[in-house]
Enzyme design. Sequence first.
Site, PDB file in Angstrom:
ATOM      1  CB  SER A 175     -89.857  10.405 -51.755  1.00  0.00           C
ATOM      2  OG  SER A 175     -89.867   9.651 -50.575  1.00  0.00           O
TER       3      SER A 175
ATOM      4  CG  ASP B 182     -85.493  14.802 -46.230  1.00  0.00           C
ATOM      5  OD1 ASP B 182     -85.841  14.056 -45.292  1.00  0.00           O
ATOM      6  OD2 ASP B 182     -85.587  14.459 -47.430  1.00  0.00           O
TER       7      ASP B 182
ATOM      8  CG  HIS C  42     -89.107  13.803 -47.682  1.00  0.00           C
ATOM      9  ND1 HIS C  42     -87.956  13.215 -48.160  1.00  0.00           N
ATOM     10  CD2 HIS C  42     -90.144  13.055 -48.176  1.00  0.00           C
ATOM     11  CE1 HIS C  42     -88.268  12.160 -48.905  1.00  0.00           C
ATOM     12  NE2 HIS C  42     -89.581  12.040 -48.927  1.00  0.00           N
TER      13      HIS C  42
END
Length: 416
Positions: free
Chosen positions: A191, A357, A391
């Site tokens: 991320s 995601d 994610h």
Amino acid sequence: MEARQQRIIATLLLLTATLFVTAAPAVAHLHPVILLPGYSCSQFDARLTDEYEPPTPACGVRKQGPGWFRLWENYTELQEDPTLLPCYQDQLRLVYDHTAGDYRNVPGVETRVVSFGTTRSFRFDDPVQKNVCMARLVEALEGVGYKEGSNLFGAPYDFRYAPAAPGVAARAFAGFREMNGNKPVIIVTHSFGGDYAMEFLNQSPLPWRRRYVKHFVMLCGSTGGSPVIMQAVASTMGSPPPPTTLRGSVLSLGNRSFEIIPFFLPSPKVFGDTPLVITRAKNYSAENMPEFLATVGFSDEEIARYRTRALPLTLNFRAPLVPMTCISGIGVPTIYRLVYWDGNFTDKPQVVNGDGDGVINVENAMALERAVGGDPAQPYFKSVLMPNTTHNGMISDDSTLRAVVNEILKANQATF
């Protein structure tokens, strides 16, 4: 925040150069791995000085002693005493120093990153965080021969801060530029950690990065921002009820004092003039973001900082010019447009989903592939799309972890 607390990659490179030579023969063939976690996944301590002015008398109790205490995230203490929540929220704020042209802690609050150089900072006492941060990826890497402190290291950082455009003061980011080390390392990020690492690489001398970085593996890179952040900043209009948890106050991204908030906004380079927020009277895209920010209550000064600090970076993300593998999740409904038909941004919007995601849109991965993979000077670039991967699932689902670890092992063996 003191620069010595943010020598994220640079200090670790020196550390790996010293420690890797002592690794056991069974793992000597593995290049050192440095992990940079995502937003909110690094813990940090604080201590208060006499300069601190607490919002309530109870928040100044810690001034009786000079010791450090866990500021982010002290799940256990807040479970035991919920009345401390306003204190932690106040002490997490940042202020903008106009003289220095940079962000600082609230006066009287000093902070330091916890367990710098190790992965222990990613392992929270809140059990929910095991699947949100990198704890399970650490376990998976240990399963193939990596060992904490020998060839596996962590680079926790204060996630309230953000990289700034070249030439703009950013003391929290400056520590990235102090470099050393002998053994090429594999940088693995998740991320926002990927955005931080990529900007560090791009602002480092090319000969250095090509000598000391074996491979850069970016998981769920958030380069280019997300439309969901427009909902978060819109929700702070007026006087919304205060968050009921410390994590809620941070993960909502409603805390406008954080330098990172404008950096998360959608980039015109990724989203162009596509309407992302729709109202009866006007639509807002990444290209007219300043107008949107003014509409939801940002001051002229805040908008100016968005233009000078965040926007130049989101417009200019580029190839790091080291071997790179980008792994993104797809096949999960992900917010793409927000509809506030009556123009009331305090209401919950209607959502139009796209692919991604669940947090990061597939457009981000495609834009990164065009920008990085399309650069003839980039020595190697590989884009991997993982179907039906969320994610957080990228670093927590067993099948996905196996695929991620396999890519890291391939990077170890690569000759480019």
